[in-house]
Write a protein that holds these residues in place. Structure first.
Motif, PDB file in Angstrom:
ATOM      1  N   HIS A   4      57.625   2.692  19.659  1.00 50.53           N
ATOM      2  CA  HIS A   4      57.037   3.277  18.466  1.00 50.53           C
ATOM      3  C   HIS A   4      58.101   3.508  17.416  1.00 50.53           C
ATOM      4  CE1 HIS A   4      54.107   5.536  16.211  1.00 50.53           C
ATOM      5  NE2 HIS A   4      55.051   6.404  15.956  1.00 50.53           N
ATOM      6  N   ALA A   8      55.174   2.738  12.094  1.00 50.84           N
ATOM      7  CA  ALA A   8      53.838   2.577  12.669  1.00 50.84           C
ATOM      8  C   ALA A   8      52.859   3.587  12.076  1.00 50.84           C
ATOM      9  CB  ALA A   8      53.889   2.739  14.187  1.00 50.84           C
ATOM     10  N   ALA A   9      53.386   4.690  11.604  1.00 48.99           N
ATOM     11  CA  ALA A   9      52.525   5.710  10.994  1.00 48.99           C
ATOM     12  C   ALA A   9      51.921   5.221   9.689  1.00 48.99           C
ATOM     13  CB  ALA A   9      53.319   6.977  10.743  1.00 48.99           C
ATOM     14  N   VAL A  13      44.776   3.441   9.781  1.00 47.59           N
ATOM     15  CA  VAL A  13      44.168   4.604  10.417  1.00 47.59           C
ATOM     16  C   VAL A  13      45.094   5.809  10.345  1.00 47.59           C
ATOM     17  CG1 VAL A  13      43.315   5.535  12.586  1.00 47.59           C
ATOM     18  CG2 VAL A  13      42.813   3.161  11.960  1.00 47.59           C
ATOM     19  N   ALA A  14      46.348   5.563  10.730  1.00 45.93           N
ATOM     20  CA  ALA A  14      47.280   6.683  10.807  1.00 45.93           C
ATOM     21  C   ALA A  14      47.504   7.322   9.436  1.00 45.93           C
ATOM     22  CB  ALA A  14      48.605   6.210  11.392  1.00 45.93           C
ATOM     23  N   VAL A  17      44.671   9.478   8.617  1.00 50.27           N
ATOM     24  CA  VAL A  17      44.816  10.717   9.384  1.00 50.27           C
ATOM     25  C   VAL A  17      45.806  11.635   8.680  1.00 50.27           C
ATOM     26  CG1 VAL A  17      45.731  11.674  11.521  1.00 50.27           C
ATOM     27  CG2 VAL A  17      44.165   9.746  11.610  1.00 50.27           C
ATOM     28  N   ASP A  18      46.935  11.068   8.266  1.00 54.96           N
ATOM     29  CA  ASP A  18      47.980  11.873   7.635  1.00 54.96           C
ATOM     30  C   ASP A  18      47.477  12.618   6.409  1.00 54.96           C
ATOM     31  OD1 ASP A  18      49.521  10.818   9.518  1.00 54.96           O
ATOM     32  OD2 ASP A  18      51.002   9.907   8.202  1.00 54.96           O
ATOM     33  N   ASN A  20      44.411  13.244   5.288  1.00 54.14           N
ATOM     34  CA  ASN A  20      43.392  14.252   5.573  1.00 54.14           C
ATOM     35  C   ASN A  20      43.984  15.451   6.286  1.00 54.14           C
ATOM     36  OD1 ASN A  20      40.911  13.339   4.559  1.00 54.14           O
ATOM     37  ND2 ASN A  20      40.951  11.701   6.082  1.00 54.14           N
ATOM     38  N   LEU A  21      44.901  15.140   7.208  1.00 51.10           N
ATOM     39  CA  LEU A  21      45.457  16.193   8.030  1.00 51.10           C
ATOM     40  C   LEU A  21      46.291  17.156   7.200  1.00 51.10           C
ATOM     41  CD1 LEU A  21      45.098  16.758  10.970  1.00 51.10           C
ATOM     42  CD2 LEU A  21      47.225  15.563  11.417  1.00 51.10           C
ATOM     43  N   ILE A  22      47.059  16.610   6.273  1.00 47.79           N
ATOM     44  CA  ILE A  22      47.876  17.482   5.423  1.00 47.79           C
ATOM     45  C   ILE A  22      46.960  18.393   4.607  1.00 47.79           C
ATOM     46  CG2 ILE A  22      49.437  17.536   3.439  1.00 47.79           C
ATOM     47  CD1 ILE A  22      50.664  14.909   4.611  1.00 47.79           C
ATOM     48  N   THR A  24      43.932  19.204   5.393  1.00 49.30           N
ATOM     49  CA  THR A  24      43.243  20.100   6.312  1.00 49.30           C
ATOM     50  C   THR A  24      44.157  21.232   6.771  1.00 49.30           C
ATOM     51  OG1 THR A  24      42.018  18.183   7.060  1.00 49.30           O
ATOM     52  CG2 THR A  24      41.837  20.149   8.397  1.00 49.30           C
ATOM     53  N   LEU A  25      45.416  20.885   6.967  1.00 51.64           N
ATOM     54  CA  LEU A  25      46.378  21.902   7.419  1.00 51.64           C
ATOM     55  C   LEU A  25      46.500  23.034   6.418  1.00 51.64           C
ATOM     56  CD1 LEU A  25      49.411  20.093   8.996  1.00 51.64           C
ATOM     57  CD2 LEU A  25      48.126  22.002   9.926  1.00 51.64           C
TER      58      LEU A  25
ATOM     59  N   ARG B 119      35.076  24.010   8.383  1.00 47.14           N
ATOM     60  CA  ARG B 119      36.392  23.770   8.975  1.00 47.14           C
ATOM     61  C   ARG B 119      36.280  22.748  10.116  1.00 47.14           C
ATOM     62  NH1 ARG B 119      41.400  23.212   8.056  1.00 47.14           N
ATOM     63  NH2 ARG B 119      42.825  23.881   9.683  1.00 47.14           N
ATOM     64  N   ALA B 126      39.452  14.603   9.872  1.00 51.09           N
ATOM     65  CA  ALA B 126      40.896  14.369   9.797  1.00 51.09           C
ATOM     66  C   ALA B 126      41.438  13.751  11.081  1.00 51.09           C
ATOM     67  CB  ALA B 126      41.618  15.683   9.510  1.00 51.09           C
ATOM     68  N   THR B 157      45.714  27.385  11.113  1.00 49.90           N
ATOM     69  CA  THR B 157      47.036  26.786  11.272  1.00 49.90           C
ATOM     70  C   THR B 157      47.991  27.806  11.892  1.00 49.90           C
ATOM     71  OG1 THR B 157      46.565  25.631   9.233  1.00 49.90           O
ATOM     72  CG2 THR B 157      48.807  25.470  10.076  1.00 49.90           C
ATOM     73  N   ASN B 176      50.636   7.211  20.435  1.00 51.14           N
ATOM     74  CA  ASN B 176      51.138   7.109  19.063  1.00 51.14           C
ATOM     75  C   ASN B 176      50.333   7.970  18.107  1.00 51.14           C
ATOM     76  OD1 ASN B 176      53.146   5.399  19.793  1.00 51.14           O
ATOM     77  ND2 ASN B 176      52.063   3.521  19.197  1.00 51.14           N
ATOM     78  N   TRP B 179      51.447  11.479  18.501  1.00 42.14           N
ATOM     79  CA  TRP B 179      52.775  11.633  17.878  1.00 42.14           C
ATOM     80  C   TRP B 179      52.648  11.759  16.367  1.00 42.14           C
ATOM     81  CZ3 TRP B 179      56.281   7.558  20.789  1.00 42.14           C
ATOM     82  CH2 TRP B 179      56.514   8.029  22.088  1.00 42.14           C
ATOM     83  N   ASP B 180      51.794  10.914  15.781  1.00 44.45           N
ATOM     84  CA  ASP B 180      51.594  10.978  14.323  1.00 44.45           C
ATOM     85  C   ASP B 180      51.082  12.355  13.915  1.00 44.45           C
ATOM     86  OD1 ASP B 180      52.445   8.425  13.864  1.00 44.45           O
ATOM     87  OD2 ASP B 180      50.439   7.532  13.941  1.00 44.45           O
ATOM     88  N   VAL B 184      52.852  15.146  11.368  1.00 43.43           N
ATOM     89  CA  VAL B 184      52.204  15.690  10.174  1.00 43.43           C
ATOM     90  C   VAL B 184      52.173  17.218  10.227  1.00 43.43           C
ATOM     91  CG1 VAL B 184      50.049  15.791   8.888  1.00 43.43           C
ATOM     92  CG2 VAL B 184      50.843  13.620   9.820  1.00 43.43           C
ATOM     93  N   GLN B 204      61.688  10.660  20.316  1.00 42.89           N
ATOM     94  CA  GLN B 204      60.911  10.299  19.129  1.00 42.89           C
ATOM     95  C   GLN B 204      60.591  11.496  18.244  1.00 42.89           C
ATOM     96  OE1 GLN B 204      59.215   7.497  17.864  1.00 42.89           O
ATOM     97  NE2 GLN B 204      60.502   6.199  19.134  1.00 42.89           N
TER      98      GLN B 204
END
Lengths: 283, 329
Positions: A4, A8-9, A13-14, A17-18, A20-22, A24-25, B119, B126, B157, B176, B179-180, B184, B204
């Motif tokens: 990895h 790859a991020a 898809v990833a 995810v990133d 939206n996730l940021i 969402t966080l 939420r 997400a 959070t 993976n 990990w991603d 984040v 990693q």
């Protein structure tokens, strides 16, 4: 060897995810801490959801009461009271008690099953009123007890049970029974936390429940029993409960009978509630 | 994210016994805030027990620990409002759907019904679980379960997120994805403490790594520092005939000048080496001596090799993880 790489991020898809996730966080700010009532009710809601997804678990509160009521009514009715109808007037409040008290064992069984799963660790790591998962579970069980009670009462009415206490008497009897059963429930949450497996909880629970329900005034008038057994029946809490239930359904209950049941429920909760919490915290 | 204390987690001399077993035997940890901290060790090393103590699920028998300056024993409730734990086993209710699980946690954490619902929807989208939102979690694949587990940990959070072996048993693609997600989370300011059996994973993700064995920290540092202590790389050799392994071991030890590790696989050997020329000569030497080599490779040191370097013996295969698992069951 690494499979990895950071790049790859960057695939589709990833990345989605990133982003939206940021977003969402940043939205996950902490709301004010909920009250114990809210969290306990939320755990009660969880119990309802579990019934929705696993409706088979209602078998023990629907089929068992039907089998018990039919079996004991027709098995003993003719022999003990001369006719099924007259025995039913005597038996029904008792069989209601036996059915619901047997159901309380499942409270410990379910808790023991539940607590061995990872989700309980999550509940225990939340900043909430600590007894709320257990109180919520008992609230959910109260619904199960109510279902069992309804099944027995409706079946009784169909078979010819005619309570003189009327609707108020029957509803009162069921409510008092639910209160007492919730008190008993704490005994089984305690056992559920002490014993290792759900089956052990079932075994020990039944071993305790059986003598208390059979050596009582549920099935027969204790005056025909040998004196040593009578003295046990007289102090057996189930006997007092059944007396109160019969009284309520017949419209002749004394305040003393009802008070005794409520006091017993309060005493059981006062002893086994804190004991359960002590064991729960130590796990 | 508040950045007042420099250390997100600080543990000093943590001890936990289970009967005569010392699952945690004097662990010290110092996890800088806003970083990923890897706790690396084999099964049964005490990783899970340490995490359970730090998240207030278990009381230590000795030692102290703080999370963002709050003592885990004196202020457990405050600690619980700062941390979140994703256990090694499913930490959501498998009978409920993805949405129901997240709404349940949202409600327990203080959201109103509609806030909790919103939420839950946001998190499921997400994490790529929107399609599975109304399916029971027990019908999820391993990778989906892990994602819902982690989503359940960040409904609010947390300041510090504990992940106990987040990728054990996952296929490479799901690994993976996890990990991603961790990367984040950290970029958003959360401190992550993760346990793992894989050096690769710690390498990693983690800014710093503590290597744990028999309930003790036996090495601590950045992955670069740890690797320096182990040797730049490792050569792995697989023979055609297991009978020849003792001969091969003798030849390799001589040619490489370092101890050779006999792997669990009866035809496999490995050794830590700096110099690839040396490896080339050593392999030629084996072939010249009539020992047939099925395959060989030069790669990163494995956890076994790290352990060999740090303890002089291979990582032991314990049959179960920390006995804490047993008593908690």
């Amino acid at each position: 060897m690494s499979t990895h790489q950071p790049t790859a991020a960057k695939n589709g898809v990833a990345t989605a995810v990133d982003e939206n996730l940021i977003a969402t966080l940043t939205a996950g700010s902490r709301p004010p801490r909920p009250s114990g009532v809210t969290t306990a009710l939320t755990f009660g809601w969880r119990a309802m959801l579990k019934i929705k997804h696993v409706p088979e678990q209602l078998f023990d509160v629907t089929l068992t009461p039907i089998i018990f009521t039919l079996m004991f009514t027709y098995l003993f009715g003719g022999a003990l009271a001369g006719s099924v109808e007259s025995y039913l007037q005597f038996l029904l409040p008792g069989i209601l008690v036996q059915t619901v008290i047997l159901t309380t064992v499942y409270t410990g069984f379910t808790l023991n099953t539940d607590i061995s799963k990872g989700v309980f660790d999550r509940f225990r790591s939340l900043p909430i009123w600590r007894p709320s998962p257990l109180v919520g579970a008992l609230l959910g069980d109260a619904v199960r007890y109510a279902v069992a009670s309804t099944v027995v009462v409706v079946l009784g009415l169909v078979l010819g049970f005619r309570p003189d206490g009327g609707v108020i008497g029957v509803v009162g009897a069921v409510v008092i029974l639910l209160v007492f059963a919730s008190g008993i429930g704490w005994i089984f949450t305690t056992l559920g936390l002490i014993l290792r497996t759900p089956n052990a909880v079932m075994g020990v629970g039944m071993m305790i429940i059986m003598p208390f329900t059979f050596a009582s005034n549920i099935f027969v008038d204790p005056s025909t029993m040998p004196s040593w057994l009578q003295s046990f029946v007289d102090v057996n809490p189930i006997t007092h409960l059944v007396t109160a239930e019969r009284g309520l359904m017949a419209g002749t209950a004394s305040a003393g009978d009802i008070g005794w049941v409520l006091l017993a429920a309060a005493a059981l909760t006062a002893v086994f509630g804190p004991l359960t919490m002590y064991l729960y915290r130590r796990r | 994210m508040k950045s007042t204390p420099d250390l997100a987690v600080e543990a000093t001399g943590l001890i936990k016994h289970f009967g005569s077993t010392r699952a945690v035997d004097g662990i010290d940890l110092a996890v800088p805030a806003g970083t990923v901290y890897g706790v690396l060790g084999p099964n049964g090393a005490g990783k899970t027990t340490a995490v359970r103590i730090l998240t207030t699920l278990q009381q230590p028998d000795g030692g102290t620990a703080t999370v963002l300056g709050h003592d885990i024993q004196r202020e457990p409730d405050t600690v619980r409002s700062l941390v979140s734990l994703t256990g090694q086993f499913a930490s959501v209710d498998e009978d409920l759907t993805g949405t129901e699980n997240l709404v349940l946690l949202g409600r327990l954490l203080g959201y109103s019904r509609s806030q909790a619902r919103r939420r839950a929807d946001d998190l499921l989208t997400a994490f790529g679980l929107a399609d599975a939102a109304d399916r029971q979690v027990k019908k999820y694949s391993g990778g989906m379960r892990r994602r819902i587990d982690i989503a359940a940990s960040i409904v609010v959070t947390p300041e510090v997120l504990f992940l106990d072996e987040p990728t054990t048993g996952l296929d490479p693609r799901s690994r993976n994805q996890v990990w991603d997600i961790i990367r984040v989370l950290v970029s958003g300011g959360t401190t992550v403490l993760l346990t793992t059996q894989y050096l690769d994973e710690a390498d990693q993700l983690a800014d710093r790594i503590a290597v744990i064995d028999h309930g003790k920290v036996i090495a601590e540092g950045t992955s670069g520092e740890l690797k320096a202590s182990v040797g730049a790389g490792a050569v792995h050799v697989r023979l055609r005939d297991p009978v020849k392994r003792p001969d091969a071991e003798r030849h390799l030890t001589k040619a490489l000048g370092v101890p050779v590790l006999l792997e669990h696989d009866p035809v496999a050997l490995s050794a830590r080496v700096e110099d690839s020329d040396l490896v080339a000569r050593a392999i030629s030497g084996l072939i010249a001596a009539g020992i047939e080599v099925a395959e060989f490779s030069l790669g990163q040191p494995s956890l076994d090799e790290v352990f060999l370097a740090l303890t002089g013996r291979p990582a032991e295969e314990a049959t179960e993880d920390a006995p804490g698992e047993e008593t908690a069951a």
